[in-house]
Motif scaffolding. Structure first.
Motif, short mmCIF file in Angstrom:
data_model
loop_
_atom_site.label_atom_id
_atom_site.label_comp_id
_atom_site.label_asym_id
_atom_site.label_seq_id
_atom_site.Cartn_x
_atom_site.Cartn_y
_atom_site.Cartn_z
N TYR A 191 46.27 36.18 49.99
CA TYR A 191 44.87 36.60 49.96
C TYR A 191 44.73 37.88 49.15
O TYR A 191 45.57 38.78 49.22
N ILE A 192 43.67 37.95 48.36
CA ILE A 192 43.40 39.13 47.54
C ILE A 192 42.12 39.81 48.04
O ILE A 192 41.03 39.24 47.99
N ARG A 229 31.48 45.47 43.23
CA ARG A 229 31.08 44.16 42.70
C ARG A 229 32.28 43.26 42.39
O ARG A 229 32.39 42.63 41.33
N ILE A 230 33.22 43.19 43.34
CA ILE A 230 34.39 42.32 43.23
C ILE A 230 34.44 41.44 44.48
O ILE A 230 34.21 41.94 45.59
N SER A 244 41.79 43.14 34.09
CA SER A 244 42.46 44.16 33.27
C SER A 244 43.81 44.52 33.88
O SER A 244 44.08 44.28 35.06
N ILE A 245 44.68 45.13 33.04
CA ILE A 245 45.98 45.58 33.51
C ILE A 245 45.83 46.57 34.66
O ILE A 245 46.57 46.53 35.65
N GLN A 246 44.85 47.47 34.56
CA GLN A 246 44.63 48.45 35.62
C GLN A 246 44.30 47.77 36.94
O GLN A 246 44.84 48.14 37.99
N ARG A 247 43.42 46.79 36.88
CA ARG A 247 43.09 46.06 38.11
C ARG A 247 44.31 45.33 38.67
O ARG A 247 44.53 45.30 39.89
#
Length: 212
Positions: free
Chosen positions: A83-84, A93-94, A174-177
């Motif tokens: 689970y994320i 807003r995710i 993104s890589i950061q996320r």
């Protein structure tokens, strides 16, 4: 299987290795006009036929095999999943989601009747799963007990015509996320969070190693 381009894997070697590492699959088809599924261990021989073959066996008492000869079936192999949580992105807003790895294999089912071939299938199956153990058990077909068990099973192969691989690991972010997800997954002990975190890290490294 629905596979967005970002999650699609068509590398046959990677898919074959995944099946070998996650070889307990689910055989799906229709039996008497109803959906039917059987959970089974599978071997894969990627060099036989044009696209490879899956090999397995089931209890003769299981009605699943009786109307499958020469019909197309689906075998699903599932890998790690987790689970994320939206909170791990550290952004507004995710939405929550689920990351996972899976392979779908489609092919033509064929019952194996030849006794020598059946013994070979059983022997190869036993050897594959016993080989990592410190004291592998060996099957003896001269044993009356084993001979009795052999009469109660049906061996079969599935001549593959299509393999689908889906590695849903937040590659569309993104890589950061993705790095934030790795940290979040590391804090969770649910499902296969650490395995999914490792796979995301591997993807990040591949991206960072690509020449600009």
């Amino acid at each position: 299987m629905y596979i967005p381009k970002a999650f699609e894997v068509d590398d046959k070697t990677k898919i074959v290795n995944f099946i070998k590492d996650n070889s307990f699959g689910i055989l799906f088809s229709h039996h008497k006009n109803n959906p039917f599924a059987t959970h089974l261990p599978f071997l894969i021989d990627e060099k036989k036929y044009d696209k490879g073959v899956l090999i397995s066996h089931m209890a003769r008492a299981n009605p699943h095999w009786r109307d499958l000869d020469n019909k197309e079936v689906l075998v699903v192999f599932s890998g790690p999943h987790a689970y994320i949580s939206p909170s791990w992105y550290e952004e507004p807003r995710i939405a929550p989601t689920w990351n996972y790895v899976a392979v779908h294999a489609y092919g033509e089912f064929k019952v194996i009747d030849d006794r020598d071939e059946v013994e070979k299938i059983i022997s190869n199956t036993v050897n594959f799963f016993e080989s990592p153990l410190p004291n592998p058990w060996l099957v003896s077909f001269d044993d009356k007990f084993i001979d009795g068990l052999m009469n109660g099973l049906v061996a079969f192969e599935i001549k593959l015509n299509r393999l689908e691989g889906k590695w849903k690991l937040s590659q569309n972010h993104s890589i950061q996320r993705q790095q934030n997800l790795v940290k979040g997954l590391a804090s969770s002990d649910k499902y296969h969070s650490l395995e999914i975190a490792k796979l995301i890290e591997e993807n990040i490294l591949k991206v960072e190693e690509k020449p600009n």
